[in-house]
Motif scaffolding. Structure first.
Motif, PDB file in Angstrom:
ATOM      1  N   LEU A  57      -2.977  -1.544  -3.539  1.00 24.60           N
ATOM      2  CA  LEU A  57      -2.149  -2.689  -3.062  1.00 24.60           C
ATOM      3  C   LEU A  57      -0.654  -2.406  -2.469  1.00 24.60           C
ATOM      4  O   LEU A  57      -0.104  -2.673  -1.635  1.00 24.60           O
ATOM      5  CB  LEU A  57      -2.439  -4.037  -3.797  1.00 24.60           C
ATOM      6  CG  LEU A  57      -3.713  -4.673  -4.029  1.00 24.60           C
ATOM      7  CD1 LEU A  57      -3.421  -5.832  -4.927  1.00 24.60           C
ATOM      8  CD2 LEU A  57      -3.997  -5.169  -2.698  1.00 24.60           C
ATOM      9  N   PHE A  58      -0.053  -1.623  -3.590  1.00 24.34           N
ATOM     10  CA  PHE A  58       1.259  -1.437  -3.686  1.00 24.34           C
ATOM     11  C   PHE A  58       1.851  -0.372  -3.427  1.00 24.34           C
ATOM     12  O   PHE A  58       3.234  -0.262  -3.146  1.00 24.34           O
ATOM     13  CB  PHE A  58       1.935  -2.387  -4.693  1.00 24.34           C
ATOM     14  CG  PHE A  58       1.623  -4.104  -4.906  1.00 24.34           C
ATOM     15  CD1 PHE A  58       2.234  -4.612  -3.761  1.00 24.34           C
ATOM     16  CD2 PHE A  58       0.745  -4.095  -5.867  1.00 24.34           C
ATOM     17  CE1 PHE A  58       1.756  -6.021  -3.950  1.00 24.34           C
ATOM     18  CE2 PHE A  58       0.617  -5.591  -5.670  1.00 24.34           C
ATOM     19  CZ  PHE A  58       0.761  -6.550  -5.157  1.00 24.34           C
ATOM     20  N   ASP A  59       1.184   0.770  -3.620  1.00 24.93           N
ATOM     21  CA  ASP A  59       1.675   2.109  -3.704  1.00 24.93           C
ATOM     22  C   ASP A  59       2.118   2.271  -1.998  1.00 24.93           C
ATOM     23  O   ASP A  59       1.651   1.988  -1.201  1.00 24.93           O
ATOM     24  CB  ASP A  59       0.810   3.076  -4.162  1.00 24.93           C
ATOM     25  CG  ASP A  59       0.687   3.344  -5.404  1.00 24.93           C
ATOM     26  OD1 ASP A  59       1.513   2.603  -6.172  1.00 24.93           O
ATOM     27  OD2 ASP A  59      -0.106   4.325  -5.845  1.00 24.93           O
ATOM     28  N   LYS A  60       3.325   3.299  -1.980  1.00 25.14           N
ATOM     29  CA  LYS A  60       4.013   3.654  -0.612  1.00 25.14           C
ATOM     30  C   LYS A  60       2.862   4.365   0.026  1.00 25.14           C
ATOM     31  O   LYS A  60       2.881   4.173   1.168  1.00 25.14           O
ATOM     32  CB  LYS A  60       5.144   4.157  -1.015  1.00 25.14           C
ATOM     33  CG  LYS A  60       6.249   3.507  -1.475  1.00 25.14           C
ATOM     34  CD  LYS A  60       7.592   4.253  -1.672  1.00 25.14           C
ATOM     35  CE  LYS A  60       8.892   3.418  -2.153  1.00 25.14           C
ATOM     36  NZ  LYS A  60       9.996   4.111  -2.112  1.00 25.14           N
ATOM     37  N   GLY A  61       2.162   5.288  -0.464  1.00 25.80           N
ATOM     38  CA  GLY A  61       1.043   6.060   0.366  1.00 25.80           C
ATOM     39  C   GLY A  61      -0.177   5.354   0.467  1.00 25.80           C
ATOM     40  O   GLY A  61      -0.995   6.096   0.871  1.00 25.80           O
ATOM     41  N   SER A  62      -0.382   4.024   0.156  1.00 23.90           N
ATOM     42  CA  SER A  62      -1.337   3.493   0.184  1.00 23.90           C
ATOM     43  C   SER A  62      -1.803   3.386   1.564  1.00 23.90           C
ATOM     44  O   SER A  62      -0.988   2.780   2.414  1.00 23.90           O
ATOM     45  CB  SER A  62      -1.512   1.987  -0.670  1.00 23.90           C
ATOM     46  OG  SER A  62      -2.738   1.609  -0.480  1.00 23.90           O
ATOM     47  N   LYS A  63      -3.017   3.332   1.996  1.00 23.55           N
ATOM     48  CA  LYS A  63      -3.486   3.222   3.413  1.00 23.55           C
ATOM     49  C   LYS A  63      -4.377   2.122   3.646  1.00 23.55           C
ATOM     50  O   LYS A  63      -4.851   1.415   2.611  1.00 23.55           O
ATOM     51  CB  LYS A  63      -4.453   4.649   3.956  1.00 23.55           C
ATOM     52  CG  LYS A  63      -3.466   5.717   3.830  1.00 23.55           C
ATOM     53  CD  LYS A  63      -4.293   6.901   4.325  1.00 23.55           C
ATOM     54  CE  LYS A  63      -3.387   8.322   4.167  1.00 23.55           C
ATOM     55  NZ  LYS A  63      -4.243   9.477   4.698  1.00 23.55           N
ATOM     56  N   SER A  64      -4.939   1.802   4.742  1.00 21.50           N
ATOM     57  CA  SER A  64      -5.721   0.663   5.014  1.00 21.50           C
ATOM     58  C   SER A  64      -6.974   0.797   4.182  1.00 21.50           C
ATOM     59  O   SER A  64      -7.438  -0.371   3.659  1.00 21.50           O
ATOM     60  CB  SER A  64      -6.075   0.368   6.407  1.00 21.50           C
ATOM     61  OG  SER A  64      -4.777   0.183   7.240  1.00 21.50           O
ATOM     62  N   PHE A  65      -7.612   2.015   4.196  1.00 23.07           N
ATOM     63  CA  PHE A  65      -8.833   1.985   3.492  1.00 23.07           C
ATOM     64  C   PHE A  65      -8.715   1.710   2.018  1.00 23.07           C
ATOM     65  O   PHE A  65      -9.513   1.078   1.431  1.00 23.07           O
ATOM     66  CB  PHE A  65      -9.255   3.476   3.691  1.00 23.07           C
ATOM     67  CG  PHE A  65     -10.555   3.841   2.651  1.00 23.07           C
ATOM     68  CD1 PHE A  65     -11.985   3.374   3.135  1.00 23.07           C
ATOM     69  CD2 PHE A  65     -10.212   4.559   1.486  1.00 23.07           C
ATOM     70  CE1 PHE A  65     -12.912   3.708   2.338  1.00 23.07           C
ATOM     71  CE2 PHE A  65     -11.319   4.825   0.569  1.00 23.07           C
ATOM     72  CZ  PHE A  65     -12.863   4.316   1.020  1.00 23.07           C
ATOM     73  N   ASP A  66      -7.477   2.128   1.449  1.00 14.61           N
ATOM     74  CA  ASP A  66      -7.278   1.908  -0.046  1.00 14.61           C
ATOM     75  C   ASP A  66      -6.870   0.528  -0.329  1.00 14.61           C
ATOM     76  O   ASP A  66      -7.433  -0.134  -1.237  1.00 14.61           O
ATOM     77  CB  ASP A  66      -5.796   2.576  -0.299  1.00 14.61           C
ATOM     78  CG  ASP A  66      -6.103   4.170  -0.266  1.00 14.61           C
ATOM     79  OD1 ASP A  66      -7.266   4.612  -0.592  1.00 14.61           O
ATOM     80  OD2 ASP A  66      -5.310   4.761  -0.044  1.00 14.61           O
ATOM     81  N   ARG A  67      -6.393  -0.192   0.696  1.00 15.17           N
ATOM     82  CA  ARG A  67      -6.081  -1.783   0.604  1.00 15.17           C
ATOM     83  C   ARG A  67      -7.329  -2.534   0.552  1.00 15.17           C
ATOM     84  O   ARG A  67      -7.647  -3.378  -0.113  1.00 15.17           O
ATOM     85  CB  ARG A  67      -5.158  -2.383   1.412  1.00 15.17           C
ATOM     86  CG  ARG A  67      -3.842  -1.336   1.362  1.00 15.17           C
ATOM     87  CD  ARG A  67      -2.672  -2.007   2.456  1.00 15.17           C
ATOM     88  NE  ARG A  67      -1.933  -3.028   1.552  1.00 15.17           N
ATOM     89  CZ  ARG A  67      -1.230  -3.895   2.068  1.00 15.17           C
ATOM     90  NH1 ARG A  67      -0.941  -3.861   3.432  1.00 15.17           N
ATOM     91  NH2 ARG A  67      -0.632  -5.007   1.446  1.00 15.17           N
ATOM     92  N   ARG A  68      -8.284  -2.136   1.315  1.00 16.23           N
ATOM     93  CA  ARG A  68      -9.427  -2.870   1.476  1.00 16.23           C
ATOM     94  C   ARG A  68     -10.389  -2.609   0.237  1.00 16.23           C
ATOM     95  O   ARG A  68     -11.192  -3.369  -0.135  1.00 16.23           O
ATOM     96  CB  ARG A  68     -10.314  -2.282   2.765  1.00 16.23           C
ATOM     97  CG  ARG A  68      -9.572  -2.581   4.077  1.00 16.23           C
ATOM     98  CD  ARG A  68     -10.408  -2.241   5.249  1.00 16.23           C
ATOM     99  NE  ARG A  68      -9.603  -2.449   6.530  1.00 16.23           N
ATOM    100  CZ  ARG A  68      -9.679  -3.673   7.164  1.00 16.23           C
ATOM    101  NH1 ARG A  68     -10.199  -4.852   6.889  1.00 16.23           N
ATOM    102  NH2 ARG A  68      -8.909  -3.471   8.425  1.00 16.23           N
ATOM    103  N   GLN A  69     -10.378  -1.510  -0.236  1.00 17.32           N
ATOM    104  CA  GLN A  69     -10.919  -1.118  -1.366  1.00 17.32           C
ATOM    105  C   GLN A  69     -10.573  -2.002  -2.703  1.00 17.32           C
ATOM    106  O   GLN A  69     -11.261  -2.605  -3.546  1.00 17.32           O
ATOM    107  CB  GLN A  69     -10.849   0.451  -2.081  1.00 17.32           C
ATOM    108  CG  GLN A  69     -11.784   1.243  -1.040  1.00 17.32           C
ATOM    109  CD  GLN A  69     -13.085   1.211  -1.472  1.00 17.32           C
ATOM    110  OE1 GLN A  69     -13.851   0.428  -0.658  1.00 17.32           O
ATOM    111  NE2 GLN A  69     -13.490   1.650  -2.589  1.00 17.32           N
ATOM    112  N   ALA A  70      -9.070  -2.216  -2.508  1.00 17.36           N
ATOM    113  CA  ALA A  70      -8.524  -3.016  -3.769  1.00 17.36           C
ATOM    114  C   ALA A  70      -9.049  -4.719  -3.505  1.00 17.36           C
ATOM    115  O   ALA A  70      -9.256  -5.231  -4.245  1.00 17.36           O
ATOM    116  CB  ALA A  70      -7.181  -2.950  -3.340  1.00 17.36           C
TER     117      ALA A  70
END
Length: 544
Positions: A57-70
């Motif tokens: 959710l909050f990491d600077k390198g987080s992408k849309s895929f990572d946020r959807r997984q979260a």
């Protein structure tokens, strides 16, 4: 004329370096604040799962895929805990979803839900307005204005304003909720967690059954009144009985026993649907009754008094539906080599008394079925009525023809909700072979007539003789020999092993077990070349 004393200027004070050691005052060190840890049931499995979601959710390198997984993970959390999922987590999910969609209407809905989630945290504080609620939460007042515009305004705010506000609110959530949890949480081993209600329940049961055990000893030994009990028991034990009897207004040992069983019934009924470990606690407390377990070994001529004194306990267990569980607990106690000789022998005594009753019930049900086949107008019989002292005429007739002496036999019946057939799987019986001893051997022998599917008369006779032979060997050597030479694994102690032993024993008499198998199966034979249990559904063993 007196000369006024000159005051030293305020700026010329002595520095700590120039002061003498006697004038220096050392302040005590302030101890670090003790943070009290709380135990909380969370929707996430452990800190690793929480940290992974935080990073998505909050990491600077987080992408849309990572946020959807979260977001998927948060969805699982909400399913795990339903309305107990933290409001800050749900508020985070609606804002992140709005950012991913980046639509004006989605942002507007997200801000309304975000504020509703966060205000639900302090619902009980009776805030006079939304601005007070926002101030209590630490939110800026413009969030309330934006919420009003999104919920009630005729025109929605510009999407640029909504984007920047969503970013601001997510940063607030990260600082207010996610980061503090990430830094302070630690995992807890749920297996080591002792629940207060569980400990309280166990203590109450132990106290009740201790009173029962003490009173049972007095009752069996003829101490009926409190005056006679005081002469038999120590002052500490007598005081326990006296306090309990006065609270229940019980005057005799029999009345005390009945009061204990009534209290026991109430407590078990109250906790039966709430406590997961109830059975383990209940059985553990029952098996701690030292006199109850060993009394069967001391009774030589007055067994009828012992049966009459303990019958209500077994009837209570039958009514609760736990009689079979208690029987299995006794069997395992006889098989435990770490228990004392006295405890194992006492457990064997009660297990055998229960087998005697189960055999009686099995025969009674069989007789009733045969009579019912002959006379369809026969009145129905409720076998749970055996848990009381009032029996119908048919039930009394069945008891008379059951082949037992009711004065030295435990009389209990079915559970009213779950009638039983009073038989045991062959697998359960065969599991008893591995730990065969002088304590458990009679139990194995007693279970043979109650096997399901039943043994044939020839099989039963052969296995009974084998058990007798083994018991004689055990009594001579005090240590049981292995059932099969050069084999000590549990897997080797199965029905095939017993059949081989019986077959070898009967070969000299011309009566082999293989002939028994053929006669029992008629024209059919057992296939031993292929293991059907290991082949997949729809696949033949030879085609694998």
């Amino acid at each position: 004329m007196p000369v006024p004393k000159k005051e030293s200027p305020a700026g010329k004070k002595k520095s700590p370096e120039n002061a003498t050691p006697q004038n220096v005052k050392t302040l005590p060190a302030t101890p670090p604040a003790v943070v009290k840890k709380r135990t909380v049931v969370t929707p996430w499995r452990d800190t690793v799962e929480f940290n992974e979601t935080y990073a998505g959710l909050f990491d600077k390198g987080s992408k849309s895929f990572d946020r959807r997984q979260a977001l998927r993970k948060i969805r699982i959390w909400s399913l795990r805990r339903a309305n107990l999922c933290p409001a800050a987590v749900l508020a985070t999910s609606v804002l992140v979803r709005a950012q991913l969609e980046d639509k004006q209407t989605t942002y507007a809905s997200a801000f309304t839900r975000f504020y509703n989630f966060m205000s639900s945290i302090i619902q009980g504080h009776n805030m006079s307005s939304m601005y007070d609620t926002a101030k209590e939460l630490g939110l800026q007042s413009f969030i309330v204005d934006l919420r009003h515009l999104c919920a009630h305004g005729q025109e929605l705010p510009p999407v640029e304003v909504l984007r920047s506000t969503a970013k601001h609110c997510l940063e607030w959530l990260r600082t207010y909720y996610w980061l503090p949890h990430k830094e302070s949480m630690s995992n807890l081993d749920a297996g080591k967690l002792q629940r207060k209600d569980k400990l309280k329940f166990e203590k109450e049961l132990s106290n009740l059954l201790e009173i029962y055990d003490l009173t049972l000893e007095c009752h069996i030994k003829g101490a009926d009144k409190l005056k006679a009990i005081s002469k038999l028991k120590s002052s500490a034990d007598f005081n326990k009985i006296r306090v309990y009897s006065s609270s229940k207004k019980a005057k005799t040992s029999k009345e005390i026993l009945n009061s204990v069983l009534n209290d026991l019934s109430v407590k078990i009924r109250k906790e039966s649907s709430l406590m997961k470990d109830l059975l383990d606690i209940y059985m553990g407390c029952l098996l701690k009754m030292k006199y109850f377990l060993a009394v069967g070994l001391e009774i030589a001529y007055d067994e009828d008094m012992l049966i009459a004194g303990t019958q209500d306990l077994f009837r209570l267990l039958a009514m609760q539906g736990y009689i079979e569980v208690f029987f299995v607990a006794l069997v395992r106690l006889t098989e435990n080599p770490n228990e004392s000789h006295k405890i194992r022998l006492g457990a064997s005594y009660w297990a055998m008394k229960m087998i005697q009753t189960m055999g009686m019930l099995f025969r009674m049900k069989r007789m009733y079925k045969e009579e019912l086949d002959l006379d369809t107008k026969l009145k129905p019989v409720d076998f749970s009525s055996l848990n009381t002292n009032v029996h119908s005429k048919t039930m009394r007739s069945l008891l008379v023809h059951s082949g037992v002496d009711s004065s030295v036999t435990l009389i209990f019946g079915d559970n009213p909700k779950k009638p039983k057939t009073w038989v045991f799987d062959r697998e359960f019986i065969m599991q008893r072979v591995a730990s065969f001893s002088k304590y458990s051997g009679p139990i194995l022998k007693g279970l043979l007539p109650l096997a399901d599917p039943p043994f044939s008369p020839i099989q039963q006779a052969a296995l009974t003789q084998l058990c007798d032979t083994r018991l004689q060997e055990t009594m001579k050597s005090q240590e049981p020999k292995p059932m099969e030479e050069h084999s000590s694994s549990v897997e080797s102690y199965n029905l095939d092993c017993l059949k081989k032993l019986v077959s070898a024993q009967y070969q000299g008499e011309g009566n082999t077990f293989s002939n028994v198998e053929t006669s029992d199966l008629g024209i059919w034979t057992i296939e031993k070349d292929n293991d059907w249990s290991k082949c997949a559904l729809g696949v033949l063993p030879w085609a694998q």
